[in-house]
Structures are given as C-alpha cells and as structure tokens.
Design a protein around this motif. Structure first.
Motif, PDB file in Angstrom:
ATOM      1  N   VAL A  87       0.845  -1.199   0.000  1.00  0.00           N
ATOM      2  CA  VAL A  87       0.000   0.000   0.000  1.00  0.00           C
ATOM      3  C   VAL A  87       0.884   1.256   0.000  1.00  0.00           C
ATOM      4  O   VAL A  87       0.608   2.222  -0.729  1.00  0.00           O
ATOM      5  N   ILE A  88       1.957   1.206   0.789  1.00  0.00           N
ATOM      6  CA  ILE A  88       2.875   2.354   0.836  1.00  0.00           C
ATOM      7  C   ILE A  88       3.525   2.563  -0.545  1.00  0.00           C
ATOM      8  O   ILE A  88       3.691   3.688  -1.005  1.00  0.00           O
ATOM      9  N   GLU A  89       3.839   1.440  -1.206  1.00  0.00           N
ATOM     10  CA  GLU A  89       4.426   1.527  -2.554  1.00  0.00           C
ATOM     11  C   GLU A  89       3.458   2.250  -3.500  1.00  0.00           C
ATOM     12  O   GLU A  89       3.860   3.122  -4.277  1.00  0.00           O
ATOM     13  N   TYR A  90       2.177   1.914  -3.397  1.00  0.00           N
ATOM     14  CA  TYR A  90       1.152   2.556  -4.229  1.00  0.00           C
ATOM     15  C   TYR A  90       1.087   4.050  -3.915  1.00  0.00           C
ATOM     16  O   TYR A  90       1.112   4.893  -4.822  1.00  0.00           O
ATOM     17  N   CYS A  91       1.009   4.351  -2.630  1.00  0.00           N
ATOM     18  CA  CYS A  91       0.880   5.762  -2.228  1.00  0.00           C
ATOM     19  C   CYS A  91       2.137   6.554  -2.616  1.00  0.00           C
ATOM     20  O   CYS A  91       2.026   7.727  -3.000  1.00  0.00           O
ATOM     21  N   SER A  92       3.295   5.923  -2.530  1.00  0.00           N
ATOM     22  CA  SER A  92       4.541   6.607  -2.904  1.00  0.00           C
ATOM     23  C   SER A  92       4.542   6.907  -4.401  1.00  0.00           C
ATOM     24  O   SER A  92       4.970   7.981  -4.827  1.00  0.00           O
ATOM     25  N   HIS A  93       4.069   5.940  -5.181  1.00  0.00           N
ATOM     26  CA  HIS A  93       4.058   6.131  -6.634  1.00  0.00           C
ATOM     27  C   HIS A  93       3.193   7.328  -7.018  1.00  0.00           C
ATOM     28  O   HIS A  93       3.554   8.095  -7.915  1.00  0.00           O
ATOM     29  N   TYR A  94       2.061   7.459  -6.366  1.00  0.00           N
ATOM     30  CA  TYR A  94       1.126   8.536  -6.725  1.00  0.00           C
ATOM     31  C   TYR A  94       1.263   9.753  -5.804  1.00  0.00           C
ATOM     32  O   TYR A  94       0.369  10.599  -5.774  1.00  0.00           O
ATOM     33  N   ARG A  95       2.357   9.837  -5.109  1.00  0.00           N
ATOM     34  CA  ARG A  95       2.584  10.981  -4.210  1.00  0.00           C
ATOM     35  C   ARG A  95       2.486  12.283  -5.013  1.00  0.00           C
ATOM     36  O   ARG A  95       3.143  12.444  -6.051  1.00  0.00           O
ATOM     37  N   GLY A  96       1.661  13.179  -4.544  1.00  0.00           N
ATOM     38  CA  GLY A  96       1.524  14.479  -5.186  1.00  0.00           C
ATOM     39  C   GLY A  96       0.610  14.497  -6.393  1.00  0.00           C
ATOM     40  O   GLY A  96       0.305  15.560  -6.925  1.00  0.00           O
ATOM     41  N   TYR A  97       0.155  13.315  -6.846  1.00  0.00           N
ATOM     42  CA  TYR A  97      -0.746  13.254  -8.005  1.00  0.00           C
ATOM     43  C   TYR A  97      -2.193  13.430  -7.544  1.00  0.00           C
ATOM     44  O   TYR A  97      -2.572  12.935  -6.483  1.00  0.00           O
TER      45      TYR A  97
ATOM     46  N   ILE B 202      -8.580   4.375   0.846  1.00  0.00           N
ATOM     47  CA  ILE B 202      -7.882   4.862  -0.350  1.00  0.00           C
ATOM     48  C   ILE B 202      -8.747   4.438  -1.540  1.00  0.00           C
ATOM     49  O   ILE B 202      -8.625   3.324  -2.067  1.00  0.00           O
ATOM     50  N   LYS B 203      -9.644   5.330  -1.940  1.00  0.00           N
ATOM     51  CA  LYS B 203     -10.659   4.962  -2.936  1.00  0.00           C
ATOM     52  C   LYS B 203     -10.063   4.524  -4.263  1.00  0.00           C
ATOM     53  O   LYS B 203     -10.549   3.602  -4.911  1.00  0.00           O
ATOM     54  N   SER B 204      -9.000   5.241  -4.686  1.00  0.00           N
ATOM     55  CA  SER B 204      -8.426   4.915  -6.002  1.00  0.00           C
ATOM     56  C   SER B 204      -7.862   3.498  -6.016  1.00  0.00           C
ATOM     57  O   SER B 204      -8.027   2.760  -6.997  1.00  0.00           O
ATOM     58  N   LEU B 205      -7.225   3.090  -4.919  1.00  0.00           N
ATOM     59  CA  LEU B 205      -6.648   1.742  -4.867  1.00  0.00           C
ATOM     60  C   LEU B 205      -7.752   0.689  -4.738  1.00  0.00           C
ATOM     61  O   LEU B 205      -7.687  -0.365  -5.373  1.00  0.00           O
ATOM     62  N   VAL B 206      -8.777   1.004  -3.962  1.00  0.00           N
ATOM     63  CA  VAL B 206      -9.909   0.080  -3.854  1.00  0.00           C
ATOM     64  C   VAL B 206     -10.516  -0.130  -5.245  1.00  0.00           C
ATOM     65  O   VAL B 206     -10.797  -1.257  -5.662  1.00  0.00           O
TER      66      VAL B 206
ATOM     67  N   TRP C 269       0.230   1.384 -14.792  1.00  0.00           N
ATOM     68  CA  TRP C 269       1.120   1.098 -13.654  1.00  0.00           C
ATOM     69  C   TRP C 269       0.394   0.229 -12.628  1.00  0.00           C
ATOM     70  O   TRP C 269       0.971  -0.711 -12.069  1.00  0.00           O
ATOM     71  N   ASP C 270      -0.890   0.535 -12.414  1.00  0.00           N
ATOM     72  CA  ASP C 270      -1.682  -0.232 -11.444  1.00  0.00           C
ATOM     73  C   ASP C 270      -1.795  -1.695 -11.876  1.00  0.00           C
ATOM     74  O   ASP C 270      -1.767  -2.603 -11.046  1.00  0.00           O
ATOM     75  N   GLN C 271      -1.943  -1.904 -13.191  1.00  0.00           N
ATOM     76  CA  GLN C 271      -2.063  -3.276 -13.699  1.00  0.00           C
ATOM     77  C   GLN C 271      -0.839  -4.092 -13.308  1.00  0.00           C
ATOM     78  O   GLN C 271      -0.962  -5.226 -12.834  1.00  0.00           O
ATOM     79  N   GLU C 272       0.328  -3.489 -13.480  1.00  0.00           N
ATOM     80  CA  GLU C 272       1.564  -4.185 -13.148  1.00  0.00           C
ATOM     81  C   GLU C 272       1.682  -4.361 -11.624  1.00  0.00           C
ATOM     82  O   GLU C 272       2.046  -5.414 -11.131  1.00  0.00           O
ATOM     83  N   PHE C 273       1.318  -3.292 -10.923  1.00  0.00           N
ATOM     84  CA  PHE C 273       1.374  -3.300  -9.461  1.00  0.00           C
ATOM     85  C   PHE C 273       0.466  -4.387  -8.872  1.00  0.00           C
ATOM     86  O   PHE C 273       0.798  -5.024  -7.878  1.00  0.00           O
ATOM     87  N   LEU C 274      -0.689  -4.584  -9.512  1.00  0.00           N
ATOM     88  CA  LEU C 274      -1.668  -5.549  -9.000  1.00  0.00           C
ATOM     89  C   LEU C 274      -1.534  -6.927  -9.637  1.00  0.00           C
ATOM     90  O   LEU C 274      -2.412  -7.776  -9.485  1.00  0.00           O
ATOM     91  N   ASP C 275      -0.449  -7.146 -10.346  1.00  0.00           N
ATOM     92  CA  ASP C 275      -0.207  -8.461 -10.924  1.00  0.00           C
ATOM     93  C   ASP C 275       0.359  -9.384  -9.834  1.00  0.00           C
ATOM     94  O   ASP C 275       1.534  -9.733  -9.820  1.00  0.00           O
ATOM     95  N   VAL C 276      -0.500  -9.721  -8.898  1.00  0.00           N
ATOM     96  CA  VAL C 276      -0.126 -10.539  -7.740  1.00  0.00           C
ATOM     97  C   VAL C 276      -1.116 -11.699  -7.653  1.00  0.00           C
ATOM     98  O   VAL C 276      -2.101 -11.727  -8.393  1.00  0.00           O
ATOM     99  N   ASP C 277      -0.856 -12.644  -6.742  1.00  0.00           N
ATOM    100  CA  ASP C 277      -1.802 -13.763  -6.664  1.00  0.00           C
ATOM    101  C   ASP C 277      -3.115 -13.315  -6.024  1.00  0.00           C
ATOM    102  O   ASP C 277      -3.210 -12.240  -5.437  1.00  0.00           O
ATOM    103  N   ARG C 278      -4.111 -14.191  -6.171  1.00  0.00           N
ATOM    104  CA  ARG C 278      -5.467 -13.879  -5.721  1.00  0.00           C
ATOM    105  C   ARG C 278      -5.527 -13.434  -4.262  1.00  0.00           C
ATOM    106  O   ARG C 278      -6.132 -12.415  -3.935  1.00  0.00           O
TER     107      ARG C 278
END
Lengths: 138, 173
Positions: free
Chosen positions: B72-82, B126-130, B102-111
């Motif tokens: 989650v921190i990785e996600y928030c860091s990526h979009y920091r200031g956006y 965090i609505k955008s990540l949800v 970027w999110d597609q790659e970020f969320l390329d994880v197991d179920r």
C-alpha cells in the motif's frame, strides 16, 4: 387356492410398503447429508477471503463487472464455446456463485440498472423489482 | 477502531517540514513513512488530525501484515503528489474507470494478495486503490462460468438443494 393368492398379494403389498418406507428413510438421509454438506460449505466460505469480502467491496466488484459484461451481450467475445445460460446472464452470473454474493447483489438496486431485451419478459420484471427506485435503461 | 499507542520522540525521527508517521503492522513491524505519502488515505489523514488536536505523536496500529502495508505504501509513494479523480469524495464509485497501466503491473499478484490489498485499501479509505483492485478482480472473473468463478476465487457453492431447485432460485435468476 384363493386364500393362498390373497396371502401372496398381502405379502407383496407388505413388501412394497416396506420398500417405500425404506426409500423414504434413505431420501431423508440423503437430504440431511445435502443440508450438512451445504452447512460445511457455508462454514468453508466463512474462511474464504473472497466470499467474506465486505459488502461494499463486493458491490464495487459487481458494479465494475456490470459495466463490462452486460447480460445477453458481453460473453461472446470472451468465450470460444459459450455456455448458453452464462452468455445470456453476463455479470448476473455472480449471483449464482454462493449465497453471500447472491444476497449482496440482490440487495444493491443500482446494480440492476440495465435491462437487456434479449433476456425476455420474466427477466424484465425481475430486474425491475430488484432495481427498486433506481432509474433503469433498456 | 485502531489502537493508538504513544510513541517516544526518539522512535520517530522527523521534526520539521516533512513529518513522519509510525505505522505498526499486525506482525508488529514498525514502518516509518512520510505523512505526505500517506495523505491519500482518508483514514490516516483523520488519525493525523486527531494527533494535532492532542499535540502528541502516536503510532498507528493497523490490522494487516507488513507485506500488505508495504504494498500500500508503494502505491501511495508512486502517486505521491498526483491528483487522482477517484480519490475525490464527490467522484463516482471507484472501479468504473480502466485500471491504469502502472496499477495493472502493481496488482499483478496472486489472488490472496489482491484480496488482502483491497481489504487494506478499504480500511485505509484509499478509494483509487480500492477501485483499481475491484476492477482487477472483476477482470479476473469476467466472462467466466459460475464454476470457474468459484475456482478462481476459492468460493464454495453453498446453496441448499431447495434453493437450487425452487422456481425463484438461482437456476432461474
């Protein structure tokens, strides 16, 4: 001779009754096993992260799916040999996955905002009921 | 409600312009992160407002593992200031717009990881990540049969025989 025939008839009737009663007992046992199996599966789902997602997260997943896969239309492009029911129902398929998903989907009126004519009159009525006061588009 | 514990000043460095937060995961890992990065989380923002009211520094205990928290921190860091439209309180429900590349790659994880991330994002508001997770899960089951959906997400068919066969049951809608 007549007495013997009556005796045989009575024995046969008794035997048939006995078989019928045994069948009833077995049917009851099968139903009890099915109910027990359902209860076990429900308990298993209570440990499944996907089955137990909070309702509002499930609502978002279903909403996203409802946009992407309209009933009656969307499945063709994703499947080489589409199953007839699935092809017709599109996103509504999620209501057949488990009891909790069904319960969540049926009680979110905004999910039922689109009516596809291909689904027929019965579905039109069903969707109208489930959409409650939400405006629907046809 | 999260448990909040007082934190010694030496535990959390960072006096000055870029304030630091101490987040504590369920596996008791202490993660220091800039407040600015986590401002996308409405939950964290509300906690910080609470700290300001009491003028005390606190750690925020979170009910998920450090592995998930770091994602989650990785996600928030990526979009920091956006500015992300989905995080706007007045925006339409998240999950309706396509998943960003970027999110597609970020969320390329197991179920299981994907499900853990969406629950954490939901908790942290965090609505955008949800929304991105919801869309990714929807994409996993799109075009699939009931059986395939159950298999993909590890869900059992728990309908009773009566529900399977009654006229108003799942068989007919």
């Amino acid at each position: 001779m007549i007495a013997l025939e009556e005796e045989i008839r009575a024995s046969r009737k008794a035997l048939e009754d006995e078989i019928l009663a045994s069948r009833r007992v077995l049917t009851d046992e099968v139903n009890a096993c099915r109910r027990a199996l359902t209860a076990i599966r429900t308990r298993s789902n209570s440990l499944s992260p996907a089955a137990m997602l909070p309702s509002d997260i499930l609502a978002l997943i279903f909403d996203s799916l409802a946009l992407a896969e309209l009933p009656g239309l969307a499945s063709h492009q994703y499947r080489e040999t589409p199953n007839a029911q699935h092809t017709i129902l599109g996103w509504i398929t999620v209501t057949h996955v488990c009891s909790r998903w069904r319960q969540v989907a049926l009680y979110i009126p905004t999910l039922w905002r689109e009516v596809t004519p291909e689904l027929g009159f019965a579905w039109f009525n069903r969707i109208l009921t489930r959409s409650q006061q939400t405006p629907i588009s046809v | 409600m999260p448990t909040i514990v007082s934190v010694d000043d030496s535990t959390v460095p960072g006096e000055g312009s870029s304030r630091l937060l101490l987040l504590v995961s369920s596996d008791n890992k202490h993660i220091v992160v800039e407040e600015d990065i986590m401002s996308r989380s409405r939950f964290i923002s509300k906690q910080v407002e609470g700290f300001e009211a009491t003028s005390q520094r606190h750690a925020i205990l979170l009910p998920f593992s450090s592995f998930v928290l770091n994602k989650v921190i990785e996600y928030c860091s990526h979009y920091r200031g956006y500015y992300l439209l989905e995080d706007d309180p007045d925006a339409a429900p998240p999950g309706r717009s396509p998943v960003r590349e970027w999110d597609q790659e970020f969320l390329d994880v197991d179920r299981n990881m994907l499900l853990r991330i969406i629950k954490a994002a939901h908790y942290l508001e965090i609505k955008s990540l949800v929304g991105s997770c919801a869309r990714a899960i929807a994409d996993m089951i799109r075009g699939k049969t009931t059986e395939e959906m159950r298999e993909i997400l590890g869900v059992e068919n728990d309908f009773t025989p009566e529900e399977e066969h009654s006229p108003s049951s799942k068989c007919t809608g």
